[in-house]
Motif scaffolding. Structure first.
Motif, PDB file in Angstrom:
ATOM      1  N   SER A  54       0.637  -1.289  -0.051  1.00 40.39           N
ATOM      2  CA  SER A  54       0.049   0.072   0.105  1.00 40.39           C
ATOM      3  C   SER A  54       0.918   1.349   0.208  1.00 40.39           C
ATOM      4  CB  SER A  54      -0.982   0.163   1.227  1.00 40.39           C
ATOM      5  OG  SER A  54      -1.718   1.169   1.362  1.00 40.39           O
ATOM      6  N   ASN A  55       1.775   1.255   0.874  1.00 39.36           N
ATOM      7  CA  ASN A  55       2.811   2.588   1.044  1.00 39.36           C
ATOM      8  C   ASN A  55       3.579   2.587  -0.283  1.00 39.36           C
ATOM      9  OD1 ASN A  55       1.818   3.239   3.450  1.00 39.36           O
ATOM     10  ND2 ASN A  55       3.292   1.907   4.646  1.00 39.36           N
ATOM     11  N   GLU A  56       4.135   1.383  -0.789  1.00 33.73           N
ATOM     12  CA  GLU A  56       5.051   1.922  -1.835  1.00 33.73           C
ATOM     13  C   GLU A  56       4.457   1.987  -3.080  1.00 33.73           C
ATOM     14  OE1 GLU A  56       7.469  -2.141  -1.834  1.00 33.73           O
ATOM     15  OE2 GLU A  56       8.269  -1.626  -0.216  1.00 33.73           O
ATOM     16  N   LYS A  57       3.315   1.524  -3.485  1.00 35.91           N
ATOM     17  CA  LYS A  57       2.439   1.997  -4.432  1.00 35.91           C
ATOM     18  C   LYS A  57       1.202   2.642  -4.477  1.00 35.91           C
ATOM     19  CE  LYS A  57       4.988  -0.813  -6.966  1.00 35.91           C
ATOM     20  NZ  LYS A  57       5.798  -0.051  -8.090  1.00 35.91           N
ATOM     21  N   LYS A  58       1.262   3.354  -3.346  1.00 33.44           N
ATOM     22  CA  LYS A  58       0.204   4.526  -3.191  1.00 33.44           C
ATOM     23  C   LYS A  58      -1.200   3.853  -3.552  1.00 33.44           C
ATOM     24  CE  LYS A  58       3.316   7.474  -2.161  1.00 33.44           C
ATOM     25  NZ  LYS A  58       4.572   6.713  -1.457  1.00 33.44           N
ATOM     26  N   ILE A  59      -1.574   2.539  -3.056  1.00 33.06           N
ATOM     27  CA  ILE A  59      -2.766   2.030  -3.561  1.00 33.06           C
ATOM     28  C   ILE A  59      -3.344   2.007  -1.898  1.00 33.06           C
ATOM     29  CG2 ILE A  59      -3.804  -0.079  -4.095  1.00 33.06           C
ATOM     30  CD1 ILE A  59      -1.256  -1.104  -5.533  1.00 33.06           C
ATOM     31  N   PRO A  60      -4.705   2.463  -1.934  1.00 31.08           N
ATOM     32  CA  PRO A  60      -5.391   2.562  -0.649  1.00 31.08           C
ATOM     33  C   PRO A  60      -5.453   0.988  -0.196  1.00 31.08           C
ATOM     34  CG  PRO A  60      -6.875   3.570  -2.358  1.00 31.08           C
ATOM     35  CD  PRO A  60      -5.565   2.969  -3.032  1.00 31.08           C
ATOM     36  N   ILE A  61      -5.284   0.846   1.385  1.00 24.35           N
ATOM     37  CA  ILE A  61      -5.100  -0.482   2.056  1.00 24.35           C
ATOM     38  C   ILE A  61      -6.199  -1.426   1.839  1.00 24.35           C
ATOM     39  CG2 ILE A  61      -5.941   0.144   4.289  1.00 24.35           C
ATOM     40  CD1 ILE A  61      -2.776  -2.115   3.424  1.00 24.35           C
TER      41      ILE A  61
END
Length: 112
Positions: free
Chosen positions: A46-53
């Protein structure tokens, strides 16, 4: 020395359809690519790819159900269990001549 790469041809039409839908999903492709080298937690993805958890968890389940993602569990220093996810495939080959669709999977042989 050249490595012989064994691919797996998908024969089941329903499984082909699922894989085609996954290929059309940007988040699924990002997750597979992000977990190719080493297993990662949902939060790392989530953090690395900026995808909502919440989206990460939904796509992880989709990928696991399609047998494209491996899950392993660990226990951290606080005694809490957490899961790591790793892509089971290195690549997907697709050939479509409008009559027959051929899908082949190349397994991810990288050791973590």
């Amino acid at each position: 020395m050249q490595e012989l790469i064994q691919s797996q041809k998908i024969m089941d039409e329903d499984r082909k359809q699922v894989i085609l839908e996954i290929l059309a999903d940007t988040y699924c492709k990002l997750i597979l690519h992000n977990t190719l080298e080493k297993p990662k937690s949902a939060m790392e993805i989530s953090n690395e790819k900026k995808i909502p958890i919440s989206t990460v968890y939904r796509r992880l389940q989709t990928l696991f159900d399609a047998k494209l993602l491996a899950i392993s569990g660990s226990i951290n220093q606080d005694g809490k269990k957490y899961f790591l996810y790793k892509s089971r495939i290195k690549s997907i080959s697709l050939k479509c001549d409008l009559e027959v669709t051929t899908v082949e999977l190349v397994p991810n042989t990288r050791v973590s």
